[in-house]
Design an enzyme around this catalytic site. Structure first.
Site, PDB file in Angstrom:
ATOM      1  N   ASP A 123       2.646  -3.016 -10.788  1.00 30.10           N
ATOM      2  CA  ASP A 123       2.639  -4.446 -10.485  1.00 30.10           C
ATOM      3  C   ASP A 123       3.828  -4.710  -9.582  1.00 30.10           C
ATOM      4  O   ASP A 123       4.841  -4.016  -9.663  1.00 30.10           O
ATOM      5  CB  ASP A 123       2.803  -5.304 -11.750  1.00 30.10           C
ATOM      6  CG  ASP A 123       4.247  -5.359 -12.203  1.00 30.10           C
ATOM      7  OD1 ASP A 123       4.727  -4.351 -12.749  1.00 30.10           O
ATOM      8  OD2 ASP A 123       4.927  -6.385 -11.973  1.00 30.10           O
TER       9      ASP A 123
ATOM     10  N   CYS B 257      -8.884  -3.820   8.739  1.00 34.52           N
ATOM     11  CA  CYS B 257      -9.024  -4.547   7.473  1.00 34.52           C
ATOM     12  C   CYS B 257     -10.271  -5.422   7.511  1.00 34.52           C
ATOM     13  O   CYS B 257     -10.559  -6.075   8.516  1.00 34.52           O
ATOM     14  CB  CYS B 257      -7.784  -5.400   7.239  1.00 34.52           C
ATOM     15  SG  CYS B 257      -7.856  -6.378   5.718  1.00 34.52           S
TER      16      CYS B 257
ATOM     17  N   ASP C  73       3.848  -9.510 -19.475  1.00 34.03           N
ATOM     18  CA  ASP C  73       5.134  -8.870 -19.734  1.00 34.03           C
ATOM     19  C   ASP C  73       5.750  -9.543 -20.959  1.00 34.03           C
ATOM     20  O   ASP C  73       5.179 -10.479 -21.520  1.00 34.03           O
ATOM     21  CB  ASP C  73       6.042  -8.945 -18.502  1.00 34.03           C
ATOM     22  CG  ASP C  73       6.443 -10.365 -18.156  1.00 34.03           C
ATOM     23  OD1 ASP C  73       6.096 -11.303 -18.905  1.00 34.03           O
ATOM     24  OD2 ASP C  73       7.098 -10.553 -17.124  1.00 34.03           O
TER      25      ASP C  73
ATOM     26  N   CYS D 151     -10.818  -7.965   5.332  1.00 34.46           N
ATOM     27  CA  CYS D 151     -10.605  -9.168   4.529  1.00 34.46           C
ATOM     28  C   CYS D 151     -10.996 -10.426   5.306  1.00 34.46           C
ATOM     29  O   CYS D 151     -11.146 -10.395   6.529  1.00 34.46           O
ATOM     30  CB  CYS D 151      -9.161  -9.258   4.028  1.00 34.46           C
ATOM     31  SG  CYS D 151      -7.990  -9.998   5.194  1.00 34.46           S
TER      32      CYS D 151
ATOM     33  N   HIS E 144      -4.712 -11.355   2.794  1.00 36.23           N
ATOM     34  CA  HIS E 144      -4.641 -10.091   3.532  1.00 36.23           C
ATOM     35  C   HIS E 144      -3.757  -9.058   2.826  1.00 36.23           C
ATOM     36  O   HIS E 144      -4.156  -7.898   2.669  1.00 36.23           O
ATOM     37  CB  HIS E 144      -4.145 -10.283   4.965  1.00 36.23           C
ATOM     38  CG  HIS E 144      -3.820  -8.962   5.587  1.00 36.23           C
ATOM     39  ND1 HIS E 144      -4.800  -8.105   6.054  1.00 36.23           N
ATOM     40  CD2 HIS E 144      -2.643  -8.289   5.690  1.00 36.23           C
ATOM     41  CE1 HIS E 144      -4.233  -6.975   6.439  1.00 36.23           C
ATOM     42  NE2 HIS E 144      -2.932  -7.059   6.232  1.00 36.23           N
TER      43      HIS E 144
END
Ligand SMILES: [Zn+2]
Length: 387
Positions: free
Chosen positions: A279, A317, A93, A319, A348
């Site tokens: 983002d 999930c 940025d 992960c 996660h």
């Protein structure tokens, strides 16, 4: 235009877009979510974990890196990629958003923004040209122009004046980058000569100002376009409406980046309105505060109901956290203030966000995005399990 940056629109499904952009550090599939790596690291996550999660691009914050360790030091270390050991694409940025958040510690003039460091009170001036120079030394694949970020709410008059200044700053930013590309001065070594630059549309919640800003910014000509100044406290419906109308005005052949948004629902809803890049600190910040996003609802892991809950955070999930640990253990780590609590929770939440983007991309490719969107919004995952 930058030779090293190209965007290809691969297909559309309604207004939703499936694409990819090429950078000197690799390809990014869009729609994309960029985890925020404020100080050259995504908080509580190793680069190794981000790579395994499939993060194709991360964001660095110019304000923080400029103050510490300094853009000149990073340039001497070969640029931001080499310094932090991240080989995939990055975006920085301009530093504007953090400076505008400093409130009493900054003064905005036509020339630029004067501010006091939050670290040691030292005084600095960030001009549009300087923001280009700093980001050139950092060498991310995408640099953002310095824009004026207004507080919400603002009067129409204030929003108009601010938007017009942002356009003038955008023009100065592009002229500075063009000059650097034509003949790089010795004191601004370009760590990434193929760096792309994105312009930013402002104008608050006033659609006519947004339209003027979009037209003027596109007329200057950038490799991509961002919509800034949203997700700052305005009602969600206003954010969606401004995003929809503004995205429609941006060139089809350039990527569109909605800055600072948002919740998982915001990602889905704004992809539906033509956005390609996002983002947000939400997945990482909330993770450190024990707030987890799951396919079945939001979980506040400190809640007593999880004290002896053997289930994974999210049974759907895959992960590392969900494959190895129970809610009961994660609650214990959080209450004991163990550092692994932040690490496992971050893993996660980022997995949930990145997986949501993957599902969005697949749905657009298969022409089933609207079904996916309806299902996503209808599902229990929009509700908090703890409320
Ligand atoms: Zn998980």
């Amino acid at each position: 235009m930058s030779d090293g940056f190209t965007f290809t629109l691969l297909g559309t499904d309604g207004v939703a877009r499936r694409g990819e952009f090429h950078t000197p550090h690799g390809i990014v599939q869009t729609p994309a979510f960029m985890p925020v790596g404020t100080q050259g690291t995504v908080k509580a996550a190793l680069h190794r974990d981000l790579e395994e999660l499939g993060a194709e691009i991360i964001l660095g914050n110019t304000y923080h890196l400029f103050l510490r360790p300094g853009d000149e030091l990073i340039a001497r270390r070969g640029g931001l990629h080499r310094f932090i050991g991240w080989t995939r694409p990055m975006l920085t940025d301009s530093g504007g958003f953090q400076i505008f958040s400093l409130a009493e510690r900054r003064v905005i003039r036509e020339e630029g923004a004067e501010f006091q460091s939050h670290l040691d009170g030292s005084r600095h001036t960030l001009t549009p040209e300087r923001a280009v120079d700093i980001q050139s030394r950092l060498g991310a694949d995408v640099a953002m122009v310095l824009d004026e970020c207004m507080a919400y709410p603002a009067t129409r008059e204030a929003a108009a004046a601010s938007m017009e200044r942002s356009v003038r700053w955008a023009k100065r930013s592009r002229e500075r980058l063009d000059a650097l590309r034509a003949s790089p001065p010795a004191h601004v070594p370009a760590a990434n000569p193929a760096q792309a630059q994105f312009g930013i549309v402002q104008g608050g919640v006033f659609q006519d100002l947004r339209n003027d800003s979009a037209d003027a910014t596109v007329a200057i000509g950038f490799e991509g376009y961002a919509i800034g100044g949203l997700s700052v406290g305005e009602p969600t419906e206003v954010m969606y409406s401004i995003t929809e109308e503004t995205a429609r005005r941006l060139p089809v052949e350039r990527p569109r980046y909605l800055m600072g948004a948002g919740t998982p629902e915001d990602l889905v809803e704004c992809v539906a309105r033509g956005i390609d890049m996002f983002d947000c600190v939400m997945p990482t910040r909330n993770a450190r505060n024990g707030q987890l996003f799951t396919s079945q609802g939001r979980i506040n892991i400190k809640n007593a109901r999880y004290a002896e809950d053997d289930r994974p955070l999210d049974p759907e999930c895959g992960c590392y956290t969900c494959r190895h640990h129970s809610r009961a253990y994660l609650r214990h780590l959080y209450l004991a203030a163990e550092m692994t609590a932040g690490a496992l929770n971050t893993l996660h939440n980022l997995s949930f966000y990145l997986d949501t983007m993957r599902r969005i991309r697949d749905a657009i490719a298969f022409g089933t995005f609207d079904n996916f969107r309806q299902g996503f919004l209808r599902s229990a995952s929009r509700l908090s399990l703890d409320s």
